[in-house]
Design an enzyme around this catalytic site. Structure first.
Site, PDB file in Angstrom:
ATOM      1  N   CYS A  42       0.814  -1.417  -0.024  1.00  0.00           N
ATOM      2  CA  CYS A  42       0.336  -0.121   0.031  1.00  0.00           C
ATOM      3  C   CYS A  42       0.609   1.046   0.363  1.00  0.00           C
ATOM      4  O   CYS A  42       0.618   2.002  -0.781  1.00  0.00           O
ATOM      5  CB  CYS A  42      -0.918   0.093   0.942  1.00  0.00           C
ATOM      6  SG  CYS A  42      -2.090   1.110   1.551  1.00  0.00           S
ATOM      7  N   ALA A 116      11.952 -14.286   5.883  1.00  0.00           N
ATOM      8  CA  ALA A 116      12.237 -15.400   6.823  1.00  0.00           C
ATOM      9  C   ALA A 116      11.044 -16.502   6.688  1.00  0.00           C
ATOM     10  O   ALA A 116      10.295 -15.907   5.355  1.00  0.00           O
ATOM     11  CB  ALA A 116      10.766 -14.250   7.759  1.00  0.00           C
ATOM     12  N   VAL A 266      -3.312  -7.413 -14.179  1.00  0.00           N
ATOM     13  CA  VAL A 266      -4.421  -9.264 -14.397  1.00  0.00           C
ATOM     14  C   VAL A 266      -4.560  -9.649 -13.231  1.00  0.00           C
ATOM     15  O   VAL A 266      -5.123 -10.996 -12.891  1.00  0.00           O
ATOM     16  CB  VAL A 266      -4.024 -10.148 -15.928  1.00  0.00           C
ATOM     17  CG1 VAL A 266      -4.196  -9.349 -16.873  1.00  0.00           C
ATOM     18  CG2 VAL A 266      -2.630 -10.283 -15.614  1.00  0.00           C
ATOM     19  N   GLY A 267      -3.950  -9.760 -11.712  1.00  0.00           N
ATOM     20  CA  GLY A 267      -4.283  -9.282 -10.698  1.00  0.00           C
ATOM     21  C   GLY A 267      -3.039  -9.889  -9.722  1.00  0.00           C
ATOM     22  O   GLY A 267      -1.798  -9.588 -10.265  1.00  0.00           O
ATOM     23  N   HIS A 441     -26.397  20.065   2.740  1.00  0.00           N
ATOM     24  CA  HIS A 441     -26.829  20.942   1.746  1.00  0.00           C
ATOM     25  C   HIS A 441     -25.762  21.687   1.266  1.00  0.00           C
ATOM     26  O   HIS A 441     -25.417  23.102   2.268  1.00  0.00           O
ATOM     27  CB  HIS A 441     -28.184  21.661   0.983  1.00  0.00           C
ATOM     28  CG  HIS A 441     -27.746  22.377  -0.070  1.00  0.00           C
ATOM     29  ND1 HIS A 441     -27.993  21.524  -1.244  1.00  0.00           N
ATOM     30  CD2 HIS A 441     -27.697  23.637  -0.359  1.00  0.00           C
ATOM     31  CE1 HIS A 441     -27.561  22.128  -2.419  1.00  0.00           C
ATOM     32  NE2 HIS A 441     -27.767  23.214  -1.843  1.00  0.00           N
TER      33      HIS A 441
END
Ligand SMILES: Cc1cc2nc3c(=O)[nH]c(=O)nc-3n(C[C@H](O)[C@H](O)[C@H](O)COP(=O)(O)OP(=O)(O)OC[C@H]3O[C@@H](n4cnc5c(N)ncnc54)[C@H](O)[C@@H]3O)c2cc1C
Length: 458
Positions: A42, A116, A266-267, A441
């Site tokens: 991230c 690790a 693609v993933g 608003h």
């Protein structure tokens, strides 16, 4: 003798650091292991840098539209790609450095830098040093999937990681993958000045979303000059003298798409293949995700898996929520489960898509009779005032109970506005109750009760 700890945290993504701090704060001796940059995906090559770049792309877009707002600029706005990347780098460095300093300065915790790997049910080896712990927490995240695409071995390609180190703007970016990561990169690069072609194997973009959302996103991207190639079966790639080309068996359009650069979006795959999990008796599923129970405990009762590596979420907020669940259960006996959370996420195109709960297709698939309220952003005052009227607000309600099932909000401010529906979805609030509150608003959120005035059965 291995160095012994109460708790060992592998990976400093979105769950590990907070968990290490909480456990150390509770008096445990904690070891933290990180093999690359602190903060994980991230912070270093996911949310933080992409959203910093999306902000630059938005600035370029607004600058080009300045005259729509009565602002006159001399000549065409010019994007300084080096400056965009330098801004992004500074934001990332601050964030990643912050996590690193946090861990290094954590009382009761020791940081180990390296990869690790398990050597037994309660032991791992890092740089030749053996560490043991009563409890081990995996927060190892994932990496871009490199598909078995014909020709790929002989073609240079980019991923979300290498996109972060580009030193010049691609002339023409081919994006393989018309889903969340591909669309964010595609739109930002287009706004920086690249030509962009998005290649999607399926019949529509972001296939997990409702069809009207996919169609609206396609239209929005095409309005900016992005070429979208759907139904691209049998994609193969080839090196060209001036870049790369992709062979596509599409029902429409040219059989090859040519570009200067290829981005694979693609993933993602979990980082579980190099952890020695078999040494620890930690089971993974057929896609490599660590198998966990409701409380995120693995098949080894001393080991927990948090974040993207457990396949129960693919977001920063789900990884962080995993930390909250595990810490609360261990320290307070809270009995929380990952399955208690409702899906919430955003797609950071402009306009963004904010999602909560079930969309129309998911509700129907679950066998529910659904009512749908929909309002175009052209009828949202705030959007009109901002001059950003693309998209729509869509809310799904269960016909029998009136409870709000979920929403797909595609429009300016939708990533924020969707939050006002989260509690309603969690609490199964009847829509009539949701409509009673006064909202501010002018905002996008104030129109959500109005969307519910015009529910139609589907
Ligand atoms: C381009 C892109 C944009 C994104 N945008 C968003 C967004 O806007 N919002 C959102 O919610 N999510 C977004 N995501 C998803 C988000 O980044 C991930 O869901 C999140 O980072 C998951 O965190 P994690 O804690 O599971 O692991 P990660 O953040 O992947 O961290 C895992 C860490 O473990 C370390 N590690 C791995 N194996 C080992 C080992 N054996 N030994 C030691 N260390 C190890 C890695 O080096 C890494 O630092 C995006 C992802 C990408 C790729």
């Amino acid at each position: 003798m291995p160095a012994s700890f109460d708790a060992l945290v592998i990976g400093t993504g979105q769950a590990g650091p907070a968990l290490a701090a909480r456990l150390a704060g509770a008096g445990m001796a904690v070891a933290v292991v990180e093999r690359a940059k602190f903060g994980g995906t991230c912070v270093n090559d996911g949310c933080t840098p992409t959203k910093a770049m999306v902000a630059s792309a938005y600035a370029a877009h607004v600058a080009r539209r300045a005259s729509d707002y009565g602002v006159r600029l001399e000549g065409e706005p010019r994007v300084d790609f080096g400056a965009v990347m330098a801004r992004k780098d500074a934001i990332v460095a601050k964030s990643s450095g912050g996590v690193e300093r946090w861990m290094a300065g954590l009382k009761g915790a020791k940081v180990f830098r390296g990869h690790a790997r398990f050597t037994g049910p309660d032991k791992v080896r890092v740089n030749g040093e053996e560490l043991s712990a009563g409890k081990i927490f995996l927060n190892v995240g994932g990496r871009p999937l490199v598909p078995d695409m014909p020709g790929l071995a002989s073609v240079p390609y980019l991923t979300n990681q290498s996109m972060m180190t580009l030193d010049s703007l691609p002339g023409h970016l081919l994006v393989a993958g018309g889903s969340y990561i591909g669309l964010e990169f595609g739109q930002m690069l287009r706004r920086f000045g690249s030509r962009v072609t998005v290649i999607e194997m399926g019949p529509r973009l972001v296939a997990r979303e409702d069809e009207d959302v996919s169609a609206a996103l396609k239209e929005i991207l095409e309005l900016e000059g992005i070429e979208v190639r759907l139904d691209a079966k049998c994609v193969s790639v080839r090196k060209e003298p001036d870049g790369v080309s992709a062979g596509l068996e599409c029902s429409e359009g040219a059989p090859r798409a040519r570009g200067t650069h290829l981005l694979l979006a693609v993933g993602r795959v979990p980082n579980t293949d190099d952890l020695g999990l078999e040494q620890a008796g930690v089971r993974i599923d057929e896609r490599g995700f660590v198998e966990v129970d409701g409380e995120l405990r693995t098949s080894n009762p001393r080991v927990w898996a948090l974040g993207d590596c457990n396949g129960k979420g693919a977001f920063t907020h789900t990884a962080y929520n995993d930390y909250e669940i595990v810490a609360d259960n261990l320290l307070n006996g809270a009995g929380r489960k990952w399955s208690d959370r409702v899906p919430v996420y955003a797609l950071y195109t402009d306009p963004p898509l904010g999602r909560v709960g079930m969309n129309e297709a998911e509700a129907k698939k679950a066998g529910l009779a659904v009512l749908v309220g929909k309002r175009p952003m052209t009828r949202v005052a705030r959007a009109v005032e901002k001059g950003e009227t693309l998209g729509f607000l869509k809310i799904c309600v269960e016909a029998s109970s009136g409870r709000i099932l979920g929403a797909s909000l595609l429009g300016v401010g939708a990533d924020e506005a969707v939050h006002s529906l989260i509690d309603a979805v969690v609490a199964k609030t009847p829509y009539q109750e949701f409509q009673r509150r006064v909202r501010i608003h002018p905002t996008v959120s104030e129109l959500l009760p109005t969307v519910l005035e015009d529910l139609k059965s589907q």
